[in-house]
Motif scaffolding. Structure first.
Motif, short mmCIF file in Angstrom:
data_model
loop_
_atom_site.label_atom_id
_atom_site.label_comp_id
_atom_site.label_asym_id
_atom_site.label_seq_id
_atom_site.Cartn_x
_atom_site.Cartn_y
_atom_site.Cartn_z
N GLU A 142 0.73 -1.16 -0.07
CA GLU A 142 0.11 0.05 0.10
C GLU A 142 0.84 1.23 0.08
N LEU A 143 1.80 1.16 0.86
CA LEU A 143 2.58 2.45 0.96
C LEU A 143 3.62 2.59 -0.25
N GLN A 144 4.04 1.60 -0.96
CA GLN A 144 4.62 1.65 -2.19
C GLN A 144 3.92 2.06 -3.29
N THR A 145 2.75 1.56 -3.59
CA THR A 145 2.02 1.88 -4.85
C THR A 145 1.57 3.22 -4.82
N ARG A 146 0.94 3.74 -3.47
CA ARG A 146 0.46 5.03 -3.22
C ARG A 146 -0.84 5.00 -4.20
N GLU A 147 -1.72 4.19 -4.04
CA GLU A 147 -2.68 4.38 -4.76
C GLU A 147 -3.74 5.24 -3.64
N MET A 148 -4.88 5.75 -4.23
CA MET A 148 -5.73 6.53 -3.64
C MET A 148 -6.36 5.86 -2.38
N GLY A 149 -6.32 6.25 -1.00
CA GLY A 149 -6.63 5.55 0.11
C GLY A 149 -5.62 4.82 0.66
N CYS A 150 -4.25 4.95 0.23
CA CYS A 150 -3.37 4.13 0.78
C CYS A 150 -2.99 4.32 2.02
N PHE A 151 -3.13 5.69 2.72
CA PHE A 151 -2.64 5.76 3.92
C PHE A 151 -4.03 5.12 5.08
N ALA A 152 -5.14 5.37 4.58
CA ALA A 152 -6.20 4.84 5.43
C ALA A 152 -6.15 3.40 5.30
N ALA A 153 -5.67 2.70 4.29
CA ALA A 153 -5.66 1.30 4.18
C ALA A 153 -4.33 0.84 5.06
N ALA A 154 -3.47 1.55 4.76
CA ALA A 154 -2.09 1.27 5.90
C ALA A 154 -2.55 1.45 7.16
N ASN A 155 -3.24 2.41 7.68
CA ASN A 155 -3.67 2.48 9.00
C ASN A 155 -4.50 1.30 9.49
N HIS A 156 -5.34 0.93 8.74
CA HIS A 156 -6.25 -0.24 9.17
C HIS A 156 -5.36 -1.56 9.18
N LEU A 157 -4.43 -1.75 8.17
CA LEU A 157 -3.59 -2.88 8.26
C LEU A 157 -2.52 -2.97 9.43
N ALA A 158 -2.23 -1.89 10.01
CA ALA A 158 -1.21 -1.65 10.92
C ALA A 158 -2.05 -2.09 12.34
N TYR A 159 -3.35 -1.86 12.28
CA TYR A 159 -4.30 -2.20 13.37
C TYR A 159 -4.41 -3.77 13.29
N LEU A 160 -4.45 -4.43 12.27
CA LEU A 160 -4.74 -5.78 12.21
C LEU A 160 -3.05 -6.44 12.74
N LEU A 161 -2.03 -5.65 12.51
CA LEU A 161 -0.94 -6.30 12.63
C LEU A 161 -0.86 -5.93 14.37
N PHE A 162 -1.27 -5.03 14.89
CA PHE A 162 -1.26 -4.98 16.46
C PHE A 162 -1.99 -6.16 17.09
N ILE A 163 -3.25 -6.49 16.49
CA ILE A 163 -3.92 -7.61 17.06
C ILE A 163 -3.33 -9.10 17.03
N GLU A 164 -2.40 -9.21 15.89
CA GLU A 164 -1.71 -10.30 15.66
C GLU A 164 -0.41 -10.32 16.89
N VAL A 165 0.07 -9.34 17.10
CA VAL A 165 0.97 -9.14 18.06
C VAL A 165 0.28 -9.44 19.51
N LEU A 166 -0.73 -9.05 19.80
CA LEU A 166 -1.25 -9.13 20.77
C LEU A 166 -1.59 -11.00 21.12
N ARG A 167 -2.00 -11.44 20.17
CA ARG A 167 -2.30 -12.90 19.86
C ARG A 167 -0.97 -13.60 20.42
N LEU A 168 -0.04 -13.27 19.57
CA LEU A 168 1.23 -14.05 19.73
C LEU A 168 1.57 -13.82 21.53
N GLN A 169 1.67 -12.67 21.84
CA GLN A 169 1.77 -12.13 23.38
C GLN A 169 0.94 -13.43 24.29
N MET A 170 -0.35 -13.50 23.85
CA MET A 170 -1.25 -14.10 24.51
C MET A 170 -0.80 -15.64 24.73
N HIS A 171 -0.15 -16.04 23.71
CA HIS A 171 -0.14 -17.57 23.48
C HIS A 171 1.33 -17.84 24.09
#
Length: 299
Positions: free
Chosen positions: A152-181
């Motif tokens: 998303e950040l390399q292609t810089r399509e319209m809406g890329c920063f909004a998409a990047a923020n949502h993907l980073a949110y998903l990444l944080f959830i995965e980090v929490l899941r790893l910590q939980m287990h």
């Protein structure tokens, strides 16, 4: 299928009001150093190309290579730089010399909690979480999210920063899941991963208005009262009823901040039969009355 029975972690994340700000993605040339600590947010760095060094007080420098992700749950002091030797303070965050050779490409951002309600979730995490490429390779979903974020950040399509923020949110959830287990995980993350205590937390989070008692919670998770209390306290560091009260008050605090609902209405939602009992519990937890809290925090 209606998803009306949200899991305990989802309810916590909803209450925290997690927001993400991906503020930088680019090449780092020559000698450079970045210090993003001290913002009272949760900084993260994703190295996409090259290498860098992570410097933390009292610890040996850590080499970061392409694909590595590092985040700091409670804004731990750190510097990321091009050199293994920690740079002087006045060298951090200086303009990058674009005339030098590229040594790294990095995505930088912050996780932030818009809710003013303190939550022990982050306290259960280490000062720094490092997901190296090896860890990510064993977690295909993380590699997928990281790949999509970089794309998303390399292609810089319209809406890329909004998409990047949502993907980073998903990444944080995965980090929490790893910590939980992780083995021997304690604190709230360990409790959420525990089959019995996690179920009890889910009941408290989804139905705080119910007249829960030690006996009813223990029965709901098929445990004896004593075993339930001991296991809960071992993981969460407080008793089930203390946790129930704290959750109810945090929920009430959020409602006070985001609505004009009456105190009596909020008291009922929190599971209190009388407004007076709710006011007493609220003051014991927060140190002020509901009305004082709403006035002070909303000004």
């Amino acid at each position: 299928m209606y998803l009306d029975d949200r899991d305990a972690l989802s309810r916590i994340l909803q209450g925290l009001g997690l927001k993400v700000d991906v503020y930088a993605h680019g090449d780092f040339c020559g000698h450079w150093a970045i210090d993003t600590s001290g913002s009272r947010r949760m900084p993260f760095h994703l190295l996409t190309v090259g290498k860098a060094w992570l410097h933390r007080p009292g610890q040996e420098p850590t080499l970061l290579t392409a694909g590595d992700l590092v985040l700091f749950p409670y804004d731990h002091q750190h510097v990321v730089s091009s050199e293994s030797k920690e740079p002087p303070e006045d060298k951090a965050n200086q303009p990058i010399d674009q005339g030098q050779a590229v040594s790294a490409n990095m995505v930088c951002g912050f996780f932030e909690f818009s809710s003013r309600i303190a939550w022990p979730l982050l306290d259960a995490m280490p000062p720094a979480v490092i997901l190296d490429f090896g860890v990510q390779s064993s977690q295909p979903q993380i590699r997928t999210i990281v790949g999509l974020l970089i794309n998303e950040l390399q292609t810089r399509e319209m809406g890329c920063f909004a998409a990047a923020n949502h993907l980073a949110y998903l990444l944080f959830i995965e980090v929490l899941r790893l910590q939980m287990h992780q083995a021997e995980q304690r604190g709230l993350l360990g409790a959420l991963a525990d089959p019995k205590i996690g179920k009890a937390l889910n009941l408290i989070h989804n139905e705080p208005q119910q007249p829960w008692t030690l006996d009813s919670l223990a029965q709901a998770v098929a445990m004896g009262r004593t075993a339930f209390v001991n296991r809960f306290r071992d993981l969460v560091n407080i008793t089930p009823m203390q946790y129930l009260t704290q959750w109810r008050m945090r929920d009430a605090q959020q409602i006070l901040l985001t609505s004009q609902r009456s105190i009596a209405d909020i008291a009922g939602q929190a599971g209190y039969q009388s407004e007076a009992a709710f006011r007493k519990a609220f003051k014991q937890v927060t140190g002020c009355s509901p009305g004082q809290y709403r006035k002070r925090e909303c000004e």
